[in-house]
Motif scaffolding. Structure first.
Motif, PDB file in Angstrom:
ATOM      1  N   PRO A 188       0.688  -1.128   0.054  1.00 50.53           N
ATOM      2  CA  PRO A 188      -0.078  -0.045  -0.074  1.00 50.53           C
ATOM      3  C   PRO A 188       0.539   1.105   0.002  1.00 50.53           C
ATOM      4  O   PRO A 188       1.898   1.148   0.228  1.00 50.53           O
ATOM      5  N   LYS A 195       9.007   4.309   9.702  1.00 54.06           N
ATOM      6  CA  LYS A 195       9.507   3.993  10.800  1.00 54.06           C
ATOM      7  C   LYS A 195      10.855   3.279  10.685  1.00 54.06           C
ATOM      8  O   LYS A 195      11.095   3.175   9.373  1.00 54.06           O
ATOM      9  N   TYR A 204       5.444  -0.084   2.944  1.00 56.67           N
ATOM     10  CA  TYR A 204       4.473   0.927   2.109  1.00 56.67           C
ATOM     11  C   TYR A 204       5.461   1.691   1.102  1.00 56.67           C
ATOM     12  O   TYR A 204       6.567   1.609   1.259  1.00 56.67           O
ATOM     13  N   CYS A 224      -8.802   3.825  -0.589  1.00 56.16           N
ATOM     14  CA  CYS A 224      -8.103   4.434   0.365  1.00 56.16           C
ATOM     15  C   CYS A 224      -8.929   4.784   1.691  1.00 56.16           C
ATOM     16  O   CYS A 224      -9.997   4.668   1.528  1.00 56.16           O
ATOM     17  N   GLY A 225      -8.037   5.285   2.465  1.00 57.20           N
ATOM     18  CA  GLY A 225      -8.746   5.788   3.904  1.00 57.20           C
ATOM     19  C   GLY A 225      -7.892   6.606   4.647  1.00 57.20           C
ATOM     20  O   GLY A 225      -6.576   6.778   4.199  1.00 57.20           O
TER      21      GLY A 225
HETATM   22  P1  5GP Z   1       0.412   1.682  10.441  1.00 56.16           P
HETATM   23  O1  5GP Z   1       0.697   3.044  10.150  1.00 56.16           O
HETATM   24  O2  5GP Z   1       0.336   1.206  11.901  1.00 56.16           O
HETATM   25  O3  5GP Z   1       0.957   0.834   9.579  1.00 56.16           O
HETATM   26  O4  5GP Z   1      -1.166   1.320   9.933  1.00 56.16           O
HETATM   27  C1  5GP Z   1      -2.196   1.966  10.590  1.00 56.16           C
HETATM   28  C2  5GP Z   1      -3.478   1.543   9.887  1.00 56.16           C
HETATM   29  O5  5GP Z   1      -3.651   1.972   8.544  1.00 56.16           O
HETATM   30  C3  5GP Z   1      -3.923   0.096   9.806  1.00 56.16           C
HETATM   31  O6  5GP Z   1      -4.186  -0.370  10.936  1.00 56.16           O
HETATM   32  C4  5GP Z   1      -4.972   0.254   8.609  1.00 56.16           C
HETATM   33  O7  5GP Z   1      -6.233   0.523   9.390  1.00 56.16           O
HETATM   34  C5  5GP Z   1      -4.541   1.311   7.776  1.00 56.16           C
HETATM   35  N1  5GP Z   1      -3.908   0.932   6.568  1.00 56.16           N
HETATM   36  C6  5GP Z   1      -2.790   0.330   6.197  1.00 56.16           C
HETATM   37  N2  5GP Z   1      -2.788  -0.292   4.981  1.00 56.16           N
HETATM   38  C7  5GP Z   1      -3.852   0.341   4.507  1.00 56.16           C
HETATM   39  C8  5GP Z   1      -4.272   0.299   3.135  1.00 56.16           C
HETATM   40  O8  5GP Z   1      -3.802  -0.268   2.133  1.00 56.16           O
HETATM   41  N3  5GP Z   1      -5.810   0.823   2.978  1.00 56.16           N
HETATM   42  C9  5GP Z   1      -6.391   1.353   3.711  1.00 56.16           C
HETATM   43  N4  5GP Z   1      -7.370   1.855   3.614  1.00 56.16           N
HETATM   44  N5  5GP Z   1      -5.840   1.526   5.253  1.00 56.16           N
HETATM   45  C10 5GP Z   1      -4.744   1.115   5.325  1.00 56.16           C
END
Ligand code: 5GP
Length: 359
Positions: A188, A195, A204, A224-225
């Motif tokens: 994604p 980090k 990512y 996306c979100g």
């Molecule tokens: P982190 O920043 O801890 O890696 O991710 C935090 C949150 O981002 C995850 O728990 C998830 O809800 C959201 N997230 C991670 N990857 C994606 C993605 O590909 N699409 C969406 N919509 N949300 C994501």
């Protein structure tokens, strides 16, 4: 020409032979959502002759033309301000529109207005609806064609859809774990900074907000979100990277994102993961409780299961026309085996896809 039927009718319509609006009595072809219809004759503007591909022995019958069905949908929408007392919920309309077809649309409409007949019709003919979600008036039929992936072609994207808690994520994880050289997720994008232990392109793709937004505007984001002020999402290019490596990309998507992924570039094969009915679920969860002592509050669990079942029904009603395959997950191992076999079929056997994907 082949058409896949998009209009929804739950419970399934099976008495269209008797529709009084059909020009010749008993000439209707009973069909329901998802059926593949071969159009034999399209010369009449209102009634086409068609036969069901799944039932080639039966004679062709009449089905309403695209134009006729769209007109019924539009007319129904226009009729709504005259019926404020009825409060039809959006997906009830789908079944209700179909009932108009059965009863002859215009006549039913007039009847409803004059005698406030609508809710009675709804109750007797359409059963109960559930409400919520969004619904748009779209094309009632989708033109489809047979597609068989050539071994040298990219694999089709596999999309898993299901209500939260049904195990979509877990299934995807297991699938990739059992054969990581064949299955892979897409990496994604995010606007948050990496980090210390993360690497660009591994956990990512780290991009600026401007870059992320330009991907959205150019329709290159499948979903996306936002989370804690940062954007996260999966791009078309990230999926293509996996496909170009000769692997099968497996994504889980929210149902409303399916349509964005339905392009000839990705040719998604959409699998709906649904829970079994309440009693089966309770039984299998009870068994799990005995083994793992995992479920502490059975009452809460019951509510969760009920909610999940209701949500699954709503998703199926609104988005069922996009599903290529449905798997009931009452046991993760069985569901995973079914998933493997469905994916194998999707990649190697002929499937119905929108005709625009292969023209
Ligand atoms: P982190 O920043 O801890 O890696 O991710 C935090 C949150 O981002 C995850 O728990 C998830 O809800 C959201 N997230 C991670 N990857 C994606 C993605 O590909 N699409 C969406 N919509 N949300 C994501």
């Amino acid at each position: 020409i082949m058409f896949k039927v998009v209009p929804v009718s739950d419970p399934p319509v099976n008495n269209q032979k008797t529709d009084p609006a059909i020009p010749c009595a008993d000439a209707g072809l009973p069909f329901q959502r998802g059926d593949i219809l071969q159009i034999v004759d399209q010369n009449d503007a209102l009634w086409w002759q068609a036969r069901k591909v799944s039932d080639p022995v039966t004679c062709a019958g009449l089905i309403p033309s695209n134009h006729l069905l769209k007109r019924k949908q539009r007319e129904f929408w226009w009729s709504r301000p005259y019926q404020p007392h009825t409060c039809l919920k959006k997906e009830e309309f789908v079944g209700y529109g179909q009932k108009f077809f059965l009863a002859g649309f215009r006549r039913s409409l007039r009847l409803c207005r004059r005698k406030s007949h609508l809710s009675q019709l709804r109750a007797t003919l359409c059963g109960t609806g559930t409400g919520g979600g969004c619904w748009t008036v779209g094309a009632p039929y989708e033109e489809v064609a047979r597609y068989q992936r050539h071994p040298a072609d990219r694999h089709r994207l596999v999309v898993l859809v299901g209500p939260s808690g049904v195990g979509v994520n877990e299934l995807r994880r297991q699938l990739i774990e059992c054969n990581p050289s064949r299955f892979q997720s897409a990496v994604p994008h995010t606007t948050r900074s990496p980090k210390s232990y993360e690497m660009n392109g591994r956990e990512y793709h780290y991009v600026s907000k401007e870059t992320f937004e330009s991907l959205i505007y150019s329709h290159r984001m499948l979903e996306c979100g936002e989370y804690r002020g940062h954007l996260y999402g999966t791009s078309v290019d990230a999926v293509c990277t996996v496909l170009d490596e000769g692997k099968i990309c497996v994504l889980d998507l929210e149902p409303q994102d399916i349509q964005v992924a339905r392009t000839s570039e990705l040719k998604p094969y959409v699998i709906f993961i649904k829970p079994s009915n309440m009693s089966c679920m309770k039984q299998s969860r009870k068994n799990a409780k005995i083994i793992t002592d995992y479920f502490v509050d059975m009452k809460l669990q019951d509510e969760d299961l009920q909610e999940m079942e209701e949500l699954a029904q709503k998703i199926e009603t609104q988005f069922g026309q996009f599903f290529d395959h449905v798997i009931v997950n009452d046991n993760l191992q069985d569901a995973c085996a079914q998933l493997l076999s469905a994916i194998q079929q999707a990649q190697e056997e002929p499937q119905w896809v929108p005709a625009t994907w292969i023209s």
